[in-house]
Design a protein around this motif. Structure first.
Motif, mmCIF file in Angstrom:
data_model
loop_
_atom_site.group_PDB
_atom_site.id
_atom_site.type_symbol
_atom_site.label_atom_id
_atom_site.label_comp_id
_atom_site.label_asym_id
_atom_site.label_seq_id
_atom_site.Cartn_x
_atom_site.Cartn_y
_atom_site.Cartn_z
ATOM 1 N N GLY A 131 19.806 -90.985 0.413
ATOM 2 C CA GLY A 131 20.849 -90.101 -0.071
ATOM 3 C C GLY A 131 20.335 -89.312 -1.263
ATOM 4 N N SER A 132 21.249 -88.700 -2.000
ATOM 5 C CA SER A 132 20.830 -87.872 -3.130
ATOM 6 C C SER A 132 20.734 -88.636 -4.438
ATOM 7 C CB SER A 132 21.801 -86.700 -3.297
ATOM 8 O OG SER A 132 23.101 -87.201 -3.569
ATOM 9 N N ASP A 133 21.311 -89.830 -4.510
ATOM 10 C CA ASP A 133 21.345 -90.514 -5.794
ATOM 11 C C ASP A 133 20.819 -91.948 -5.779
ATOM 12 O OD1 ASP A 133 23.449 -91.440 -4.309
ATOM 13 O OD2 ASP A 133 24.932 -91.284 -5.914
ATOM 14 N N HIS A 134 20.154 -92.344 -4.680
ATOM 15 C CA HIS A 134 19.599 -93.710 -4.622
ATOM 16 C C HIS A 134 18.196 -93.708 -4.018
ATOM 17 C CE1 HIS A 134 23.768 -95.039 -5.218
ATOM 18 N NE2 HIS A 134 23.226 -96.146 -5.674
ATOM 19 N N PHE A 135 17.395 -94.628 -4.502
ATOM 20 C CA PHE A 135 16.135 -94.970 -3.857
ATOM 21 C C PHE A 135 16.342 -96.301 -3.156
ATOM 22 C CE2 PHE A 135 13.994 -92.741 -7.565
ATOM 23 C CZ PHE A 135 13.477 -91.704 -6.822
ATOM 24 N N LYS A 136 15.596 -96.506 -2.083
ATOM 25 C CA LYS A 136 15.464 -97.839 -1.509
ATOM 26 C C LYS A 136 14.157 -98.388 -2.067
ATOM 27 C CE LYS A 136 16.997 -98.882 2.425
ATOM 28 N NZ LYS A 136 17.564 -99.756 3.417
ATOM 29 N N MET A 137 14.235 -99.492 -2.833
ATOM 30 C CA MET A 137 13.065 -100.153 -3.403
ATOM 31 C C MET A 137 12.627 -101.217 -2.392
ATOM 32 S SD MET A 137 12.611 -102.047 -7.117
ATOM 33 C CE MET A 137 13.886 -103.274 -6.869
ATOM 34 N N ILE A 138 11.415 -101.071 -1.863
ATOM 35 C CA ILE A 138 10.970 -101.887 -0.736
ATOM 36 C C ILE A 138 9.730 -102.683 -1.104
ATOM 37 C CG2 ILE A 138 10.142 -101.812 1.656
ATOM 38 C CD1 ILE A 138 11.605 -99.070 1.853
ATOM 39 N N SER A 139 9.759 -103.963 -0.774
ATOM 40 C CA SER A 139 8.585 -104.830 -0.887
ATOM 41 C C SER A 139 7.945 -104.934 0.483
ATOM 42 C CB SER A 139 9.002 -106.230 -1.347
ATOM 43 O OG SER A 139 9.621 -106.176 -2.602
ATOM 44 N N ASP A 140 6.610 -104.920 0.549
ATOM 45 C CA ASP A 140 5.942 -105.079 1.842
ATOM 46 C C ASP A 140 6.048 -106.504 2.363
ATOM 47 O OD1 ASP A 140 5.364 -102.427 1.638
ATOM 48 O OD2 ASP A 140 3.192 -102.651 1.634
ATOM 49 N N THR A 142 8.082 -109.261 3.586
ATOM 50 C CA THR A 142 9.429 -109.245 4.157
ATOM 51 C C THR A 142 10.337 -110.359 3.643
ATOM 52 O OG1 THR A 142 8.638 -110.484 6.081
ATOM 53 C CG2 THR A 142 8.676 -108.067 6.255
ATOM 54 N N SER A 143 9.804 -111.319 2.899
ATOM 55 C CA SER A 143 10.679 -112.332 2.314
ATOM 56 C C SER A 143 11.424 -111.792 1.088
ATOM 57 C CB SER A 143 9.886 -113.595 1.954
ATOM 58 O OG SER A 143 8.972 -113.319 0.926
ATOM 59 N N HIS A 144 11.083 -110.568 0.662
ATOM 60 C CA HIS A 144 11.785 -109.894 -0.437
ATOM 61 C C HIS A 144 12.601 -108.750 0.165
ATOM 62 C CE1 HIS A 144 9.417 -111.828 -3.679
ATOM 63 N NE2 HIS A 144 8.518 -111.917 -2.711
ATOM 64 N N PRO A 145 13.926 -108.873 0.227
ATOM 65 C CA PRO A 145 14.739 -107.826 0.868
ATOM 66 C C PRO A 145 14.733 -106.529 0.064
ATOM 67 C CG PRO A 145 16.149 -109.473 -0.167
ATOM 68 C CD PRO A 145 14.744 -109.975 -0.291
ATOM 69 N N PRO A 146 14.867 -105.379 0.743
ATOM 70 C CA PRO A 146 14.953 -104.093 0.039
ATOM 71 C C PRO A 146 16.199 -104.060 -0.848
ATOM 72 C CG PRO A 146 14.820 -103.767 2.421
ATOM 73 C CD PRO A 146 14.940 -105.228 2.184
ATOM 74 N N GLU A 147 16.131 -103.202 -1.856
ATOM 75 C CA GLU A 147 17.249 -103.078 -2.779
ATOM 76 C C GLU A 147 17.512 -101.604 -3.041
ATOM 77 O OE1 GLU A 147 18.438 -104.851 -7.185
ATOM 78 O OE2 GLU A 147 16.649 -105.558 -6.149
ATOM 79 N N ASP A 148 18.779 -101.216 -3.098
ATOM 80 C CA ASP A 148 19.140 -99.848 -3.443
ATOM 81 C C ASP A 148 19.231 -99.752 -4.964
ATOM 82 O OD1 ASP A 148 19.277 -99.231 -0.776
ATOM 83 O OD2 ASP A 148 21.454 -99.271 -0.664
ATOM 84 N N ILE A 149 18.528 -98.744 -5.530
ATOM 85 C CA ILE A 149 18.556 -98.537 -6.981
ATOM 86 C C ILE A 149 18.888 -97.071 -7.248
ATOM 87 C CG2 ILE A 149 16.958 -100.436 -7.431
ATOM 88 C CD1 ILE A 149 14.718 -98.392 -7.815
#
Length: 169
Positions: A131-140, A142-149
């Motif tokens: 979207g226009s106001d969030h990043f998806k913070m992603i770990s490679d 997979t035991s670390h879920p993505p987070e919207d920041i």
């Protein structure tokens, strides 16, 4: 009293003086020197930036070799080396892998791995625009879920261009 011209008076060195050559070798051809920053970026829960002992100092490398590896940059003076800390970016980046980053990249330039601060902590993670106001913070890992920041709470410090993987044999 000296017996011959070859005789020299004995001069004792002070105990606290270290004699060493601290000069750097001159660069040759297309070589560049990349400065090493003594900071670790968290590949996990984030961390406060602080100095730590490193195995690298400045690194001298051939620009031709960097080009052959697909590393693209505008100005070599903006290349820096930092270190990843943690397992959340494995297998792409292992714990304590040195990373070549472009410190001139201070905004999102497309999906990729960035060094950034969020909520006062320093991270090395993948960022994707959501979207226009969030990043998806992603770990490679997979035991670390993505987070919207939130974009407006994320301060990009550099983009990661190369992982200097070292494998113990």
């Amino acid at each position: 009293m000296l017996d011959t011209l070859d005789d020299q008076p004995v001069v004792e060195a002070a105990d606290n003086v270290i004699i060493a050559d601290f000069s750097r070798k001159p660069l040759v051809g297309d070589e560049i020197r990349i400065a090493h920053y003594d900071v670790q970026g968290a590949m996990g829960n984030g961390k406060v930036v602080q100095d730590f002992p490193e195995m690298f100092r400045d690194v001298t490398v051939s620009q031709q070799h960097l080009r052959e590896l697909g590393v693209k940059y505008k100005d070599p003076s903006h290349l820096k080396i930092i270190t990843g800390d943690g397992q959340s970016m494995a297998p792409t980046i292992q714990n304590l892998d040195p990373l070549i980053v472009d410190a001139s990249i201070r905004e999102f330039t497309g999906d990729g791995i960035y060094a950034f601060t969020w909520q006062g902590l320093f991270y090395i993670k993948r960022l994707q625009l959501k979207g226009s106001d969030h990043f998806k913070m992603i770990s490679d890992n997979t035991s670390h879920p993505p987070e919207d920041i939130r974009v407006d709470e994320t301060y990009i410090q550099a983009r990661v261009l190369l992982v200097w993987n070292a494998k113990r044999l």
